[in-house]
Design a protein around this motif. Structure first.
Motif, mmCIF file in Angstrom:
data_model
loop_
_atom_site.group_PDB
_atom_site.id
_atom_site.type_symbol
_atom_site.label_atom_id
_atom_site.label_comp_id
_atom_site.label_asym_id
_atom_site.label_seq_id
_atom_site.Cartn_x
_atom_site.Cartn_y
_atom_site.Cartn_z
ATOM 1 N N ALA A 58 -6.368 3.981 -11.600
ATOM 2 C CA ALA A 58 -6.265 3.775 -10.147
ATOM 3 C C ALA A 58 -7.622 3.956 -9.484
ATOM 4 N N VAL A 102 -5.453 6.152 -1.920
ATOM 5 C CA VAL A 102 -5.189 6.278 -3.359
ATOM 6 C C VAL A 102 -6.250 7.154 -3.997
ATOM 7 N N ARG A 103 -7.511 6.935 -3.649
ATOM 8 C CA ARG A 103 -8.587 7.754 -4.208
ATOM 9 C C ARG A 103 -8.445 9.211 -3.782
ATOM 10 N N ASP A 128 0.823 -1.218 0.000
ATOM 11 C CA ASP A 128 0.000 0.000 0.000
ATOM 12 C C ASP A 128 0.855 1.265 0.000
ATOM 13 N N ILE A 156 1.410 6.492 -7.178
ATOM 14 C CA ILE A 156 0.403 7.435 -7.666
ATOM 15 C C ILE A 156 0.810 8.867 -7.327
ATOM 16 N N VAL A 177 2.182 1.722 -3.464
ATOM 17 C CA VAL A 177 1.111 2.202 -4.343
ATOM 18 C C VAL A 177 0.919 3.704 -4.162
ATOM 19 N N LEU A 178 0.921 4.161 -2.924
ATOM 20 C CA LEU A 178 0.770 5.599 -2.660
ATOM 21 C C LEU A 178 1.935 6.386 -3.249
#
Length: 187
Positions: free
Chosen positions: A107, A118-119, A51, A58, A54-55
């Motif tokens: 994403a 992420v959103r 996670d 993005i 991923v952050l």
């Protein structure tokens, strides 16, 4: 993507390629580790968990988009030329080899929970993009800069999706037609 040197860089570059090409959720940590040629200990030392990677992925994509817009603006002679430059950059991106759509749209599709970090980054990026377009259309003296920005973004999103899932030439030609109409209203 140009993060710093070393093992962390290899993981970031590998993650950027795999997440963009195949999707974030489909790529596991073991594959990231193997393709990055790092150990599990190194991966977890730098990121702690997927996670966090991923952050960072993005977030870096967001930073790259901002840097590109700044670069286009710095080279342009005014707001209208900046808008054209951004549009042309989008066209080039859509028509490039390996284009797989907008990483932010992709994403958002993978992380349905609006509260997911992420959103939140995707929404922050979208807000920045919208505000930037409003300011550019205002600077180009468009009579309805907010509406023009919304239409530009809608055309961009449609071209990104259409360019990936369909005909990149047709999608970019439509983007050019729509944005040319928006630019014609600038004074």
């Amino acid at each position: 993507m140009q993060p710093g040197p070393g093992a962390k860089n290899r993981v970031l570059v590998t993650a950027d390629r795999l997440f963009y090409d195949e999707g974030i959720r489909t790529v596991g940590v073991d594959r990231l580790i193997a393709e990055s040629s790092v150990t599990k200990a190194t991966f977890y030392k730098h990121f702690g968990a997927k996670d966090n990677l991923v952050l960072e992925y993005i977030g870096r994509r967001r930073d790259e988009a901002k840097a590109l817009a700044d670069s286009i603006s710095a080279a342009a002679d005014g707001s209208l030329e900046t808008l054209r430059g951004i549009r042309d950059s989008i066209v080039d991106d859509i028509q490039s080899d390996g284009f797989r759509g907008c990483p932010f749209i992709n994403a958002a599709a993978e992380f349905a929970d609006a509260a997911h970090p992420v959103r939140r980054i995707v929404v922050q990026h979208r807000d920045w993009y919208t505000e930037t377009m409003v300011e550019l259309f205002r600077g180009a003296k468009h009579p309805m800069s907010g509406d023009a920005a919304d239409e530009f973004l809608l055309a961009r999103d449609g071209a990104m999706v259409g360019g990936y899932e369909g005909d990149a030439i047709a999608a970019t030609a439509a983007l050019i037609r729509v944005t040319d109409r928006l630019f014609a209203d600038c004074k």
